[in-house]
Design a protein around this motif. Structure first.
Motif, PDB file in Angstrom:
ATOM      1  N   ALA A  86     -43.986 -22.426 -24.672  1.00 48.92           N
ATOM      2  CA  ALA A  86     -44.903 -22.400 -23.526  1.00 48.92           C
ATOM      3  C   ALA A  86     -45.356 -20.979 -23.218  1.00 48.92           C
ATOM      4  CB  ALA A  86     -44.218 -23.023 -22.305  1.00 48.92           C
ATOM      5  N   VAL A  87     -44.418 -20.032 -23.248  1.00 47.35           N
ATOM      6  CA  VAL A  87     -44.765 -18.637 -22.948  1.00 47.35           C
ATOM      7  C   VAL A  87     -45.744 -18.093 -23.984  1.00 47.35           C
ATOM      8  CG1 VAL A  87     -43.838 -16.285 -22.875  1.00 47.35           C
ATOM      9  CG2 VAL A  87     -42.683 -18.120 -21.629  1.00 47.35           C
ATOM     10  N   GLN A  88     -45.498 -18.385 -25.266  1.00 45.30           N
ATOM     11  CA  GLN A  88     -46.415 -17.870 -26.283  1.00 45.30           C
ATOM     12  C   GLN A  88     -47.777 -18.566 -26.235  1.00 45.30           C
ATOM     13  OE1 GLN A  88     -44.132 -17.757 -30.077  1.00 45.30           O
ATOM     14  NE2 GLN A  88     -44.118 -15.542 -29.705  1.00 45.30           N
ATOM     15  N   ASN A  89     -47.795 -19.820 -25.808  1.00 40.26           N
ATOM     16  CA  ASN A  89     -49.087 -20.497 -25.624  1.00 40.26           C
ATOM     17  C   ASN A  89     -49.904 -19.828 -24.518  1.00 40.26           C
ATOM     18  OD1 ASN A  89     -48.386 -22.344 -27.572  1.00 40.26           O
ATOM     19  ND2 ASN A  89     -47.972 -24.022 -26.149  1.00 40.26           N
ATOM     20  N   LEU A  90     -49.218 -19.505 -23.425  1.00 42.84           N
ATOM     21  CA  LEU A  90     -49.917 -18.963 -22.259  1.00 42.84           C
ATOM     22  C   LEU A  90     -50.209 -17.474 -22.386  1.00 42.84           C
ATOM     23  CD1 LEU A  90     -47.853 -20.753 -19.447  1.00 42.84           C
ATOM     24  CD2 LEU A  90     -50.227 -21.242 -20.079  1.00 42.84           C
ATOM     25  N   TYR A  91     -49.339 -16.747 -23.083  1.00 44.48           N
ATOM     26  CA  TYR A  91     -49.458 -15.285 -23.133  1.00 44.48           C
ATOM     27  C   TYR A  91     -49.408 -14.822 -24.588  1.00 44.48           C
ATOM     28  CZ  TYR A  91     -48.042 -16.264 -18.341  1.00 44.48           C
ATOM     29  OH  TYR A  91     -47.955 -16.791 -17.075  1.00 44.48           O
ATOM     30  N   PRO A  92     -50.490 -14.977 -25.326  1.00 44.65           N
ATOM     31  CA  PRO A  92     -50.525 -14.566 -26.733  1.00 44.65           C
ATOM     32  C   PRO A  92     -50.107 -13.104 -26.892  1.00 44.65           C
ATOM     33  CG  PRO A  92     -52.492 -15.808 -26.158  1.00 44.65           C
ATOM     34  CD  PRO A  92     -51.776 -15.537 -24.870  1.00 44.65           C
ATOM     35  N   GLY A  93     -49.406 -12.833 -27.986  1.00 37.69           N
ATOM     36  CA  GLY A  93     -48.923 -11.473 -28.240  1.00 37.69           C
ATOM     37  C   GLY A  93     -47.505 -11.247 -27.767  1.00 37.69           C
ATOM     38  N   THR A  94     -46.945 -12.197 -26.993  1.00 42.33           N
ATOM     39  CA  THR A  94     -45.544 -12.109 -26.573  1.00 42.33           C
ATOM     40  C   THR A  94     -44.642 -12.364 -27.779  1.00 42.33           C
ATOM     41  OG1 THR A  94     -46.101 -12.952 -24.374  1.00 42.33           O
ATOM     42  CG2 THR A  94     -43.785 -13.054 -25.034  1.00 42.33           C
ATOM     43  N   GLN A  95     -43.622 -11.503 -27.947  1.00 47.75           N
ATOM     44  CA  GLN A  95     -42.659 -11.696 -29.034  1.00 47.75           C
ATOM     45  C   GLN A  95     -41.428 -12.433 -28.506  1.00 47.75           C
ATOM     46  OE1 GLN A  95     -41.873  -8.573 -31.991  1.00 47.75           O
ATOM     47  NE2 GLN A  95     -43.239  -7.250 -30.789  1.00 47.75           N
ATOM     48  N   ILE A  96     -40.854 -13.280 -29.350  1.00 42.85           N
ATOM     49  CA  ILE A  96     -39.650 -14.027 -28.980  1.00 42.85           C
ATOM     50  C   ILE A  96     -38.422 -13.363 -29.585  1.00 42.85           C
ATOM     51  CG2 ILE A  96     -40.790 -16.240 -28.633  1.00 42.85           C
ATOM     52  CD1 ILE A  96     -40.043 -16.987 -31.498  1.00 42.85           C
ATOM     53  N   THR A  97     -37.269 -13.538 -28.910  1.00 47.76           N
ATOM     54  CA  THR A  97     -36.008 -12.990 -29.432  1.00 47.76           C
ATOM     55  C   THR A  97     -34.946 -14.089 -29.448  1.00 47.76           C
ATOM     56  OG1 THR A  97     -35.334 -12.148 -27.254  1.00 47.76           O
ATOM     57  CG2 THR A  97     -36.612 -10.666 -28.659  1.00 47.76           C
ATOM     58  N   PHE A 106     -30.326 -22.513 -19.393  1.00 48.29           N
ATOM     59  CA  PHE A 106     -30.776 -21.787 -20.568  1.00 48.29           C
ATOM     60  C   PHE A 106     -31.479 -20.514 -20.123  1.00 48.29           C
ATOM     61  CE2 PHE A 106     -34.060 -24.571 -19.047  1.00 48.29           C
ATOM     62  CZ  PHE A 106     -35.222 -23.816 -19.103  1.00 48.29           C
ATOM     63  N   TYR A 107     -31.708 -19.617 -21.083  1.00 49.00           N
ATOM     64  CA  TYR A 107     -32.627 -18.508 -20.844  1.00 49.00           C
ATOM     65  C   TYR A 107     -33.282 -18.142 -22.168  1.00 49.00           C
ATOM     66  CZ  TYR A 107     -29.135 -15.133 -22.670  1.00 49.00           C
ATOM     67  OH  TYR A 107     -28.248 -14.444 -23.463  1.00 49.00           O
ATOM     68  N   TYR A 108     -34.319 -17.349 -22.098  1.00 49.35           N
ATOM     69  CA  TYR A 108     -34.961 -16.839 -23.308  1.00 49.35           C
ATOM     70  C   TYR A 108     -35.436 -15.423 -23.004  1.00 49.35           C
ATOM     71  CZ  TYR A 108     -36.586 -17.763 -28.039  1.00 49.35           C
ATOM     72  OH  TYR A 108     -36.714 -17.767 -29.407  1.00 49.35           O
ATOM     73  N   ASP A 109     -35.227 -14.516 -23.988  1.00 51.87           N
ATOM     74  CA  ASP A 109     -35.662 -13.127 -23.855  1.00 51.87           C
ATOM     75  C   ASP A 109     -36.976 -12.921 -24.597  1.00 51.87           C
ATOM     76  OD1 ASP A 109     -33.413 -12.564 -22.414  1.00 51.87           O
ATOM     77  OD2 ASP A 109     -32.331 -11.593 -24.046  1.00 51.87           O
ATOM     78  N   PHE A 110     -37.925 -12.258 -23.919  1.00 46.55           N
ATOM     79  CA  PHE A 110     -39.256 -12.029 -24.484  1.00 46.55           C
ATOM     80  C   PHE A 110     -39.607 -10.547 -24.439  1.00 46.55           C
ATOM     81  CE2 PHE A 110     -39.258 -16.240 -22.491  1.00 46.55           C
ATOM     82  CZ  PHE A 110     -39.724 -17.039 -23.519  1.00 46.55           C
ATOM     83  N   ALA A 111     -40.354 -10.131 -25.439  1.00 41.38           N
ATOM     84  CA  ALA A 111     -40.985  -8.811 -25.405  1.00 41.38           C
ATOM     85  C   ALA A 111     -42.452  -9.028 -25.042  1.00 41.38           C
ATOM     86  CB  ALA A 111     -40.867  -8.121 -26.759  1.00 41.38           C
ATOM     87  N   PRO A 112     -42.849  -8.677 -23.828  1.00 33.76           N
ATOM     88  CA  PRO A 112     -44.241  -8.927 -23.416  1.00 33.76           C
ATOM     89  C   PRO A 112     -45.242  -8.221 -24.325  1.00 33.76           C
ATOM     90  CG  PRO A 112     -42.861  -8.400 -21.525  1.00 33.76           C
ATOM     91  CD  PRO A 112     -42.045  -8.107 -22.742  1.00 33.76           C
ATOM     92  N   ALA A 113     -46.408  -8.803 -24.406  1.00 34.59           N
ATOM     93  CA  ALA A 113     -47.465  -8.224 -25.239  1.00 34.59           C
ATOM     94  C   ALA A 113     -47.795  -6.815 -24.759  1.00 34.59           C
ATOM     95  CB  ALA A 113     -48.713  -9.104 -25.176  1.00 34.59           C
ATOM     96  N   PRO A 114     -48.193  -5.941 -25.683  1.00 31.21           N
ATOM     97  CA  PRO A 114     -48.562  -4.574 -25.284  1.00 31.21           C
ATOM     98  C   PRO A 114     -49.618  -4.577 -24.181  1.00 31.21           C
ATOM     99  CG  PRO A 114     -48.481  -4.770 -27.682  1.00 31.21           C
ATOM    100  CD  PRO A 114     -48.335  -6.163 -27.138  1.00 31.21           C
ATOM    101  N   GLY A 115     -49.406  -3.734 -23.191  1.00 30.80           N
ATOM    102  CA  GLY A 115     -50.387  -3.606 -22.124  1.00 30.80           C
ATOM    103  C   GLY A 115     -50.109  -4.440 -20.898  1.00 30.80           C
ATOM    104  N   ARG A 116     -49.180  -5.405 -21.015  1.00 31.50           N
ATOM    105  CA  ARG A 116     -48.840  -6.182 -19.819  1.00 31.50           C
ATOM    106  C   ARG A 116     -47.403  -5.865 -19.419  1.00 31.50           C
ATOM    107  NH1 ARG A 116     -48.113 -11.934 -18.672  1.00 31.50           N
ATOM    108  NH2 ARG A 116     -46.475 -11.050 -17.387  1.00 31.50           N
ATOM    109  N   GLY A 117     -47.115  -6.041 -18.156  1.00 34.69           N
ATOM    110  CA  GLY A 117     -45.777  -5.740 -17.676  1.00 34.69           C
ATOM    111  C   GLY A 117     -44.812  -6.886 -17.915  1.00 34.69           C
ATOM    112  N   MET A 118     -43.619  -6.745 -17.320  1.00 34.40           N
ATOM    113  CA  MET A 118     -42.607  -7.783 -17.430  1.00 34.40           C
ATOM    114  C   MET A 118     -43.077  -9.045 -16.703  1.00 34.40           C
ATOM    115  SD  MET A 118     -40.147  -6.634 -19.233  1.00 34.40           S
ATOM    116  CE  MET A 118     -39.440  -5.103 -19.843  1.00 34.40           C
ATOM    117  N   PHE A 119     -42.523 -10.173 -17.107  1.00 28.79           N
ATOM    118  CA  PHE A 119     -42.851 -11.413 -16.423  1.00 28.79           C
ATOM    119  C   PHE A 119     -42.337 -11.380 -14.989  1.00 28.79           C
ATOM    120  CE2 PHE A 119     -43.019 -12.759 -20.884  1.00 28.79           C
ATOM    121  CZ  PHE A 119     -44.278 -13.351 -20.897  1.00 28.79           C
ATOM    122  N   THR A 120     -42.994 -12.122 -14.114  1.00 28.67           N
ATOM    123  CA  THR A 120     -42.615 -12.176 -12.701  1.00 28.67           C
ATOM    124  C   THR A 120     -42.328 -13.618 -12.303  1.00 28.67           C
ATOM    125  OG1 THR A 120     -44.867 -12.522 -11.880  1.00 28.67           O
ATOM    126  CG2 THR A 120     -44.154 -10.238 -12.247  1.00 28.67           C
TER     127      THR A 120
END
Length: 672
Positions: A86-97, A106-120
């Motif tokens: 869902a996160v990658q669908n909504l925010y292209p360029g996000t990397q998954i870990t 559950f949880y999931y760690d993401f590296a946000p796409a360049p130029g955007r801040g951390m998720f809120t």
């Protein structure tokens, strides 16, 4: 001739299936109802995907939602994958870990796409909606085994640097599995060990909630990039989710830190980070618990002792604690006035002739030193030594949590030195004592046996004997059954002994691991504890380490939350407040307080010139169990108007009758 595999089922029957068959095929051969209900399989004990082919003859147990532990683990794992998609669908360029299941979600760690801040947290509702869309699409989850280099290149091509790094560190002998979501080219794909449910549609779209966002370093290393971690809670259906959210609300209301401030019990502050400042009200509760435990140990034949806070590091080296536990100990050299850092103090390299002292993190080596004073005979055993022992452990700053995890704490600690033939009886006695005490506080519990860890002291024969003694004692106490949640926790024992653990369930169904007893033959050997046997020869005693509260701090924190601050009368810091409506009743209020105090009750008077409703609200917030209100009429008639915490009813009783009634109600359970 078609090759066949033999599949053994739990009822003892055997099904012959074509090679390449799956657990789903077996379920379908039994009946359409089971085929529909099955969600996964245990093949030779391993949890697997329902449609993963058998490699040969196997034992099979089909998993349905009735197998709640397995079903929850699978669902939470799948929810994590759906979150990542869902996160990658909504925010292209996000990397998954990474995205593991947790105890409640559950949880999931993401590296946000360049130029955007951390998720809120403001973005969570939108992500939840996308997750529900993926679930309702009922996409199949398909397992594939890939070559390591193919996996690495796939992630490089898709800009997934973290996954590309991680795959090259996986064990070479293990197959690398990728899971596709969707058919054909797949809508989404991830590196994962599995197993998974057959499709996203097996998840209940109303059974999860994203809860919060935090930062987390890649692989937990502060020198690595900061990732954005999204947490969620997940269950099998919306009813379970609602119950969990209600428990969280209750837990927030019952937070011992919040109630501790409202009840003026204790506080914590930076100047003594990890230690507790007990206020008069809180220390009344402490003393009530201490007196209760002293009566229990006196009845149990224990002898109370007191041992030093500081001991030479050489003693901790001989006991084995320095080698296993130094990073959690506070230690300082006598000859050096300043230690440069906390880390140096916690785990220094100590030369043989160095003069170092360590603050004790536990009491056991000191208790052996007491046992070793003088010659002990078999007639002296069992010798039960008890101490309200103040200990210190260098817990990380981030792990500290109110009263639940501190650096300075007091254990209700005891060590029983006994002969080989007395071990089972002594453990049995402890089981009965722990049962009585936990029931006095309104807890139910389960009992677990934590067995030998991989890194340990002592021979296999010693561990075999110690573990069996614990099983025998629990059986003698009638606790080795489902009623007591009996379970063996493989590899979770201490480095020197197996242990029985008591896991308490509180009023909102949370569990807390509290009491333990450990059967130890290692420390008596290392510290040369001996007694003279009937044969006139020296023998090693067995040393049983045991605690019931665990620590006073944590147990008080648990009690505050268990009772939501509304402590039983015998344990309440202030049991009764006598308060007046008019000043004409002051003398009678003082007389009432004097009689109550003479009966052994903890009483306060409130003679302030304030409205009675204001005073009642104030004492109710402080969780005083009984407020005795007196006005002019009550003073003239020798009566009090009683208001009990949590009730709006008022009861008018004669003062003397109230004193007798309150004294009886406030009697601790062991004296009732």
């Amino acid at each position: 001739m078609t090759e066949m595999v033999k599949i053994s089922l739990p009822d003892g029957s055997v099904k012959e299936m074509d090679a390449g068959a799956t657990p789903h095929d077996v379920a379908a051969s039994i009946g359409p109802g089971l085929a529909k209900a099955a969600i996964a399989a245990r093949v030779n004990g391993e949890l697997r995907d329902l449609k993963r082919p058998f490699e040969g003859d196997a034992e099979l147990a089909l998993v349905t939602k009735r197998d709640e532990a397995d079903a929850l683990e699978l669902a939470r794992h799948d929810f994590a994958h759906v979150l990542a998609e869902a996160v990658q669908n909504l925010y292209p360029g996000t990397q998954i870990t990474f995205g593991p299941a947790t105890d409640d979600g559950f949880y999931y760690d993401f590296a946000p796409a360049p130029g955007r801040g951390m998720f809120t947290e403001e973005e969570l509702p939108e992500i939840e909606e996308e997750m529900r869309r993926i679930i309702k699409a009922d996409k199949p989850l398909i397992r594939e085994v890939w070559d390591r280099e193919k996996v690495r290149q796939f992630f490089i091509d898709h800009g997934e640097a973290f996954k590309a790094e991680w795959v090259m560190e996986l064990p070479e002998h293990e197959p690398i599995t990728m899971y596709k979501t969707g058919k054909g080219e797949a809508d989404w794909i991830d590196l994962c060990r599995g197993p998974h449910l057959p499709s996203t549609g097996y998840l209940d779209p109303k059974a999860f909630k994203l809860t919060r966002v935090s930062g987390a370093y890649w692989r937990g290393d502060q020198s690595n990039p900061m990732l954005s971690r999204i947490y969620g809670t997940a269950w099998l259906d919306k009813k379970q989710l609602a119950e969990h959210l209600h428990r969280l609300e209750e837990a927030a209301k019952r937070d011992h830190r919040k109630l501790g401030a409202e009840m003026d019990l204790f506080h914590l502050q930076q100047e003594a980070h990890g230690s507790v400042f007990w206020h008069p009200q809180g220390f009344k509760m402490w003393r009530a618990l201490e007196a209760y435990m002293r009566r229990a140990i006196d009845e149990g034949g224990y002898r109370e002792i007191k041992t030093p806070q500081l001991m030479d590091v050489k003693q901790w080296t001989r006991s084995g604690h320095w080698g296993k536990y130094a990073e959690n100990m506070f230690a300082v050299p006598d000859i050096v006035p300043n230690v440069e850092s906390e880390e140096e103090a916690a785990a220094p390299d100590v030369a043989e002739d160095a003069d170092w002292m360590a603050i004790k993190p536990m009491n056991c080596p000191a208790h052996i030193l007491v046992f070793n004073q003088g010659i002990k005979s078999y007639r002296d055993l069992p010798l039960r030594l008890y101490e309200n022992g103040c200990c210190h452990r260098n817990e990380p700053h981030g792990a500290l949590h109110g009263l639940m995890r501190v650096r300075q704490f007091t254990q209700d600690d005891a060590h029983i030195f006994c002969t080989e033939g007395q071990v089972v009886e002594e453990i049995h006695k402890f089981c009965r004592l722990a049962d009585r005490i936990y029931k006095d506080f309104g807890y139910t519990y389960s009992v677990k046996l934590a067995t030998r860890p991989e890194k340990r002291f002592g021979s296999d024969e010693m561990w075999d004997k110690a573990e069996q003694e614990m099983r025998d004692a629990v059986k003698a106490a009638g606790m080795d059954n489902e009623d007591y949640g009996w379970e063996e926790l493989e590899g979770e024992g201490a480095f020197y002994a197996p242990k029985l653990e008591w896991h308490l369930t509180d009023a909102i169904r949370r569990t807390w691991q509290v009491g333990t007893i450990q059967s130890d033959r290692v420390l008596p050997e290392r510290l040369d504890a001996t007694y003279v046997g009937e044969d006139g020869e020296k023998h090693r005693p067995v040393m049983l380490h045991r605690a019931i509260f665990g620590s006073y701090e944590r147990f008080i924190g648990m009690l505050i939350e268990h009772y939501a601050g509304k402590m039983p009368l015998w344990l309440a810091p202030t049991q009764i407040v006598v308060t007046t409506i008019v000043s004409d009743a002051d003398d009678f209020a003082k007389e009432a307080a004097t009689k109550l105090e003479a009966a052994g009750l903890r009483v306060e008077t409130d003679l302030r010139n304030e409205k009675i409703n204001y005073k009642v609200r104030e004492h109710s917030l402080a969780k005083v169990p009984i407020i005795a209100v007196v006005g002019k009429r009550e003073a003239e008639e020798g009566k009090v108007a009683l208001r009990r915490l949590g009730s709006r009813d008022q009861e008018i009783v004669d003062l003397d009758a109230f004193v007798a009634m309150a004294a009886k109600e406030a009697t601790p359970p062991d004296l009732a």
